[in-house]
Design a protein around this motif. Structure first.
Motif, PDB file in Angstrom:
ATOM      1  N   UNK A   1       0.850  -1.186   0.000  1.00 43.67           N
ATOM      2  CA  UNK A   1       0.000   0.000   0.000  1.00 43.67           C
ATOM      3  C   UNK A   1       0.890   1.241   0.000  1.00 43.67           C
ATOM      4  N   UNK A   2       0.891   1.979  -1.091  1.00 47.90           N
ATOM      5  CA  UNK A   2       1.600   3.248  -1.154  1.00 47.90           C
ATOM      6  C   UNK A   2       0.564   4.370  -1.085  1.00 47.90           C
ATOM      7  N   UNK A   3       1.023   5.600  -1.109  1.00 48.38           N
ATOM      8  CA  UNK A   3       0.118   6.732  -0.934  1.00 48.38           C
ATOM      9  C   UNK A   3      -0.952   6.804  -2.020  1.00 48.38           C
ATOM     10  N   UNK A   4      -0.587   6.415  -3.233  1.00 50.10           N
ATOM     11  CA  UNK A   4      -1.526   6.595  -4.340  1.00 50.10           C
ATOM     12  C   UNK A   4      -1.988   5.310  -5.010  1.00 50.10           C
ATOM     13  N   UNK A   5      -1.416   4.147  -4.637  1.00 50.76           N
ATOM     14  CA  UNK A   5      -1.813   2.917  -5.328  1.00 50.76           C
ATOM     15  C   UNK A   5      -1.386   1.686  -4.557  1.00 50.76           C
ATOM     16  N   UNK A   6      -1.887   0.545  -4.999  1.00 51.10           N
ATOM     17  CA  UNK A   6      -1.403  -0.751  -4.538  1.00 51.10           C
ATOM     18  C   UNK A   6      -0.390  -1.250  -5.553  1.00 51.10           C
ATOM     19  N   UNK A   7       0.816  -1.541  -5.085  1.00 55.05           N
ATOM     20  CA  UNK A   7       1.878  -1.958  -5.985  1.00 55.05           C
ATOM     21  C   UNK A   7       2.187  -3.439  -5.793  1.00 55.05           C
ATOM     22  N   UNK A   8       2.155  -4.255  -6.859  1.00 59.28           N
ATOM     23  CA  UNK A   8       2.595  -5.649  -6.740  1.00 59.28           C
ATOM     24  C   UNK A   8       4.067  -5.675  -6.322  1.00 59.28           C
TER      25      UNK A   8
END
Length: 471
Positions: free
Chosen positions: A437-444
């Motif tokens: 979970x990053x500030x602007x998106x979910x990153x694989x």
């Protein structure tokens, strides 16, 4: 009014005062913090409100994965059938502990290494370590005082190297339970093992050294970057108030509301005895004084954490499937000062959601009462694209060994790259795919876990650092 009437009036007043004080005392004893006394509000929540779903602790203490060893230093990992495999192992333990007895020996590192590499095996890994005695009592396994030498369990192992035995792993040790029934206990589990993709090897085989943690040789994935928002994003003010009302209950009218310059709202009871902070990112953090009291044990404390969460944000509406897994359980202190901290990771489409702030839900319990609660739950849907190769896990670790070494040791000045690489290879615990979970998106991402309980996040396809967290 005559003297007799006056005496009767005084007596009635005295009775009313006594009844009033008794009522106040009983209400205080009944409605004070959960965990004190035998009454637990959480035990009747489902009766009071059928909308409240309080899962059982056993739904969280379950199998994380099943690892199949083929006797040629290759392995497969199976998550789909892990729970069924665990139930089969537990049924075997219940049967053997009821009808036979076990001789218990500790397995040496070399014996364990030889057994894992050279013989077919099945290992069922639990979601987190659990006190072994409580686990046996909870699952119906008969035990005696000889079991006490095994303190925790985080995996069960069955191997053709010792078919009359069941192995219990926990706390970095392995114990062999030898049944005097002399039956072949391993055969039914090891017949027809199916090799799946990807193929796993030990870290020792891929990185050098002696570490037996597993790494996939090659991995593909269809996960792609996804959008997310906070569970309270629709109406943050209402969500914050509802959370505060659930936390403070009948005391809510006496709670102060403070807003800081960043927009974070803190609800405070008394002189800070209890606080709930509603952060602008949609997360909540509740704190109160740590309570001393009788230790309800691992399962009792876990059930308290589950019930508290159920009434302060909830576990979702689907009673058939949990969207959370128990990913960590840490014990500290002892006796009446024993503290349990549980971490629950959110799961999206079978993939964990993790962040630098830790799992979605963190609950601390002491003396049967919750003293800390953090909730940062996301609303999102999985996003997929064409299947593509992920960065090789071994290369991710090798290429980022300086970063991992620096964080683990606190030494930012590299003395020797080979030394750093060897250190990281030795301290590796696991590597798996998750969403970060990053500030602007979910990153694989690749999640690299170490023996220090640190987690490092790297882009699933480009291996670039995405952050880390550690206890």
């Amino acid at each position: 009014m005559d003297e007799r009437a006056k005496k009767q009036e005084k007596l009635k007043n005295a009775v009313i005062v006594v009844l009033f004080l008794t009522t106040i005392l009983l209400l205080n004893l009944t409605w004070r913090s959960e965990g004190q006394g035998s009454f637990r509000l959480s035990s009747v929540l489902d009766f009071i409100s059928p909308d409240v779903w309080v899962p059982d602790a056993d739904e969280f203490v379950t199998a994380d994965s099943a690892v199949y060893g083929f006797g040629d230093a290759t392995f497969s990992l199976d998550r789909e059938n892990a729970k069924q495999q665990l139930q089969a192992v537990l049924e075997l333990l219940r049967r053997e502990s009821a009808n036979a007895s076990f001789l218990i020996n500790e397995v040496t590192d070399q014996q364990y290494r030889d057994m894992l590499r050279s013989y077919r095996s099945l290992k069922v890994r639990l979601s987190c370590p659990v006190p072994f005695g409580e686990f046996c009592d909870r699952t119906g396994i008969n035990r005696n005082s000889t079991y006490d030498q095994v303190t925790t369990v985080d995996a069960f192992l069955i191997s053709e190297a010792a078919p009359e035995s069941i192995f219990v792993e926990g706390g970095g040790q392995c114990w062999r339970f030898i049944s005097d029934s002399e039956e072949d206990l391993a055969g039914p589990f090891l017949t027809g093992l199916t090799r799946g993709e990807p193929i796993y090897y030990t870290a020792a085989s891929m990185l050098g050294g002696e570490n037996l943690s597993l790494l996939p040789l090659a991995q593909t994935s269809e996960l792609s970057q996804a959008e997310w928002e906070s569970e309270s994003s629709d109406d943050p003010e209402r969500a914050g108030r509802e959370m505060a009302e659930s936390v403070f209950g009948e005391n809510f009218d006496f709670v102060r509301r403070i807003t800081d310059s960043f927009g974070n709202v803190t609800y405070m009871y008394g002189y800070g005895e209890k606080t709930l902070t509603c952060l602008t990112d949609g997360s909540f953090e509740y704190k109160t004084e740590t309570a001393d009291g009788p230790d309800p044990g691992f399962y009792g404390s876990l059930q308290t954490a589950i019930a508290f969460t159920a009434t302060h944000g909830g576990w979702g509406s689907d009673r058939r499937d949990l969207d959370y897994v128990l990913c960590s359980a840490v014990e500290s202190g002892s006796g009446r000062s024993k503290v349990y901290t549980f971490g629950f990771a959110q799961v999206l489409g079978g993939v964990k959601l993790l962040s630098e702030d830790g799992p979605a839900i963190i609950v601390t319990v002491s003396g049967g009462e919750v003293s800390y609660y953090r909730r940062a739950v996301a609303k999102a849907a999985t996003a997929t694209a064409e299947t593509q190769p992920a960065a090789e896990a071994a290369n991710v670790i090798a290429g980022n060994s300086h970063l991992i070494y620096s964080v683990l040791t606190g030494n930012v000045l590299s003395a020797n790259s080979d030394e750093e690489f060897a250190y990281v290879a030795d301290h590796l615990k696991d590597a798996y795919i998750a969403y970060v979970v990053t500030e602007d998106s979910l990153r694989p991402a690749w999640v690299v876990a170490t023996k220090e309980d640190a987690l490092f996040f790297f882009g699933l396809y480009d291996a670039l650092p995405l952050g880390f967290t550690r206890e």
